[in-house]
Design a protein around this motif. Structure first.
Motif, mmCIF file in Angstrom:
data_model
loop_
_atom_site.group_PDB
_atom_site.id
_atom_site.type_symbol
_atom_site.label_atom_id
_atom_site.label_comp_id
_atom_site.label_asym_id
_atom_site.label_seq_id
_atom_site.Cartn_x
_atom_site.Cartn_y
_atom_site.Cartn_z
ATOM 1 N N LEU A 181 -3.482 12.544 -12.445
ATOM 2 C CA LEU A 181 -3.721 11.682 -11.279
ATOM 3 C C LEU A 181 -4.069 10.258 -11.706
ATOM 4 C CD1 LEU A 181 -5.842 14.126 -9.077
ATOM 5 C CD2 LEU A 181 -3.513 13.361 -8.590
ATOM 6 N N LEU A 182 -4.909 10.141 -12.731
ATOM 7 C CA LEU A 182 -5.308 8.810 -13.197
ATOM 8 C C LEU A 182 -4.131 8.052 -13.803
ATOM 9 C CD1 LEU A 182 -8.805 9.642 -14.728
ATOM 10 C CD2 LEU A 182 -8.350 8.227 -12.719
ATOM 11 N N THR A 183 -3.302 8.736 -14.591
ATOM 12 C CA THR A 183 -2.129 8.045 -15.141
ATOM 13 C C THR A 183 -1.153 7.661 -14.030
ATOM 14 O OG1 THR A 183 -1.098 10.192 -15.623
ATOM 15 C CG2 THR A 183 -2.278 9.114 -17.416
ATOM 16 N N GLY A 184 -1.068 8.505 -12.998
ATOM 17 C CA GLY A 184 -0.229 8.136 -11.858
ATOM 18 C C GLY A 184 -0.737 6.887 -11.172
ATOM 19 N N TRP A 185 -2.066 6.789 -11.020
ATOM 20 C CA TRP A 185 -2.642 5.583 -10.419
ATOM 21 C C TRP A 185 -2.425 4.366 -11.315
ATOM 22 C CZ3 TRP A 185 -3.527 2.999 -6.433
ATOM 23 C CH2 TRP A 185 -4.433 1.950 -6.393
ATOM 24 N N VAL A 186 -2.495 4.562 -12.636
ATOM 25 C CA VAL A 186 -2.213 3.455 -13.548
ATOM 26 C C VAL A 186 -0.785 2.950 -13.322
ATOM 27 C CG1 VAL A 186 -1.962 2.781 -15.966
ATOM 28 C CG2 VAL A 186 -3.882 4.214 -15.279
ATOM 29 N N SER A 187 0.163 3.862 -13.117
ATOM 30 C CA SER A 187 1.545 3.445 -12.844
ATOM 31 C C SER A 187 1.653 2.707 -11.520
ATOM 32 C CB SER A 187 2.478 4.656 -12.825
ATOM 33 O OG SER A 187 2.836 5.041 -14.127
ATOM 34 N N CYS A 188 0.747 2.988 -10.588
ATOM 35 C CA CYS A 188 0.734 2.251 -9.326
ATOM 36 C C CYS A 188 0.212 0.833 -9.506
ATOM 37 C CB CYS A 188 -0.124 2.992 -8.299
ATOM 38 S SG CYS A 188 0.594 4.532 -7.702
ATOM 39 N N ILE A 189 -0.431 0.572 -10.643
ATOM 40 C CA ILE A 189 -0.923 -0.777 -10.943
ATOM 41 C C ILE A 189 0.032 -1.501 -11.888
ATOM 42 C CG2 ILE A 189 -2.840 -2.092 -11.936
ATOM 43 C CD1 ILE A 189 -4.698 0.190 -11.148
ATOM 44 N N LEU A 190 0.359 -0.860 -13.002
ATOM 45 C CA LEU A 190 1.363 -1.365 -13.943
ATOM 46 C C LEU A 190 2.298 -0.211 -14.263
ATOM 47 C CD1 LEU A 190 -0.411 -3.692 -16.556
ATOM 48 C CD2 LEU A 190 1.220 -4.326 -14.771
ATOM 49 N N GLU A 231 2.543 7.460 -2.950
ATOM 50 C CA GLU A 231 2.954 6.051 -2.835
ATOM 51 C C GLU A 231 4.298 5.934 -2.119
ATOM 52 O OE1 GLU A 231 3.279 2.224 -5.804
ATOM 53 O OE2 GLU A 231 4.120 4.131 -6.481
ATOM 54 N N PHE A 232 5.267 6.734 -2.549
ATOM 55 C CA PHE A 232 6.590 6.688 -1.913
ATOM 56 C C PHE A 232 6.509 7.117 -0.453
ATOM 57 C CE2 PHE A 232 8.815 7.461 -6.234
ATOM 58 C CZ PHE A 232 8.536 6.149 -6.590
ATOM 59 N N LYS A 238 6.191 3.387 6.231
ATOM 60 C CA LYS A 238 6.227 1.988 6.662
ATOM 61 C C LYS A 238 7.648 1.419 6.678
ATOM 62 C CE LYS A 238 1.744 1.279 7.099
ATOM 63 N NZ LYS A 238 1.120 0.844 8.384
ATOM 64 N N SER A 239 8.638 2.286 6.438
ATOM 65 C CA SER A 239 10.058 1.862 6.387
ATOM 66 C C SER A 239 10.272 0.761 5.356
ATOM 67 C CB SER A 239 10.521 1.376 7.774
ATOM 68 O OG SER A 239 10.374 2.395 8.735
ATOM 69 N N ALA A 240 9.586 0.903 4.214
ATOM 70 C CA ALA A 240 9.653 -0.130 3.182
ATOM 71 C C ALA A 240 9.978 0.443 1.807
ATOM 72 C CB ALA A 240 8.326 -0.888 3.129
ATOM 73 N N LEU A 241 10.489 1.668 1.753
ATOM 74 C CA LEU A 241 10.778 2.285 0.460
ATOM 75 C C LEU A 241 11.820 1.503 -0.335
ATOM 76 C CD1 LEU A 241 10.125 4.559 -1.474
ATOM 77 C CD2 LEU A 241 11.811 5.986 -0.297
ATOM 78 N N PRO A 242 12.932 1.040 0.264
ATOM 79 C CA PRO A 242 13.871 0.209 -0.507
ATOM 80 C C PRO A 242 13.224 -1.063 -1.057
ATOM 81 C CG PRO A 242 14.885 0.978 1.517
ATOM 82 C CD PRO A 242 13.434 1.313 1.620
#
Length: 281
Positions: A181-190, A231-232, A238-242
């Motif tokens: 989970l933490l590495t996934g959150w890191v990917s959400c940042i960088l 995240e996806f 929000k209709s913003a995936l693309p």
């Protein structure tokens, strides 16, 4: 390994020993010293041009904007949501931003101290190096500092899980999920940093434990993927995936080097490098 007395006491439901309280006191001293060292730096504005970009983008997110849809930056959305959450809680101000920066620096120092001691070192040199070469060189709220904090946290959790795996402890599964989970959150940042940390954990497990690494690897990947799915899913809602895929995947892969040539390469080559290496002339 050092600093295992507290976790052992908790596992055995024992009262913490004097050694545990000494360890807690030691970490308290490190936290206070780190805070005292970093405090004068976070009180001033410096030359860092990226700070305005991150602060303004986080302010916009706190006001309801969606990164990638309402503005385009090459960083992943977590780079702005993390600070935006604090803006929503404590108000949008430099005081909020710099308080978060100070706490990030202290927490990072504590994690470096812990990891160094778990590796068998004293921890003081590694912590001092992290403090001196970190925030004071670029005093700004940055996804680099935020992602480092969570990446070190993921590494600490992974080490705790891996040590329990050596002892055939079945209760370590949640730790591997937490590391994921933490590495996934890191990917959400960088984006790349979290992926590389997750890959490093998996490779280390297979090198050390071979066929016994299958279950913990699956748990790490489950945690990692869950964060990305969330995240996806949010962006799809929000209709913003693309827009997310364009801003965080297509844009960095296709033109990131061109984006950085002028604001970073020119400034480093003409201003910062001569200043840093003037001592050797």
């Amino acid at each position: 390994a050092r600093d295992t007395s507290f976790s052992n006491a908790m596992q055995d439901n024992r009262e913490p020993s004097p050694q545990v309280w000494q360890t807690v006191g030691l970490y308290g001293i490190v936290a206070v010293l780190a805070g005292l060292y970093l405090f004068p730096f976070v009180r001033v504005l410096t030359w860092c041009p990226d700070e305005g970009m991150y602060l303004y983008a986080s302010q916009r997110v706190a006001e309801g904007a969606i990164p990638g849809r309402d503005f385009v930056e090459a960083n992943a959305p977590g780079a702005y949501y993390w600070l935006a959450w604090f803006f929503e809680l404590f108000g949008t101000s430099m005081q909020t931003a710099r308080t978060l920066l100070l706490l990030t620096g202290i927490a990072t120092a504590l994690l470096v101290f812990y990891l160094s001691r778990r590796a068998g070192g004293v921890g003081l040199f590694a912590t001092a190096f992290a403090l001196v070469t970190g925030i004071p060189l670029m005093v700004m709220n940055s996804p680099h500092y935020d992602s480092n904090l969570f990446a070190f946290g993921a590494f600490a959790v992974f080490l705790a899980a891996e040590r329990r795996l050596d002892k055939q402890t079945k209760s370590c599964g949640w730790l591997f999920v937490t590391a994921g989970l933490l590495t996934g959150w890191v990917s959400c940042i960088l984006q790349q940093k979290g992926l590389l940390f997750a890959a490093a954990f998996v490779i280390a497990l297979f090198i050390i434990h071979r066929r016994h690494a299958l279950r913990p690897t699956a748990l790490i990947l489950v945690g990692y993927v869950l964060v990305l799915v969330a995240e996806f899913g949010f962006y799809a809602y929000k209709s913003a995936l693309p827009d997310l895929l364009f801003a965080t995947v297509k844009l960095p892969l296709s033109s990131y080097q061109n984006l950085n040539a002028a604001p970073y390469g020119f400034l480093l080559w003409t201003v910062m490098f001569p200043r840093w290496f003037a001592f050797f002339k």
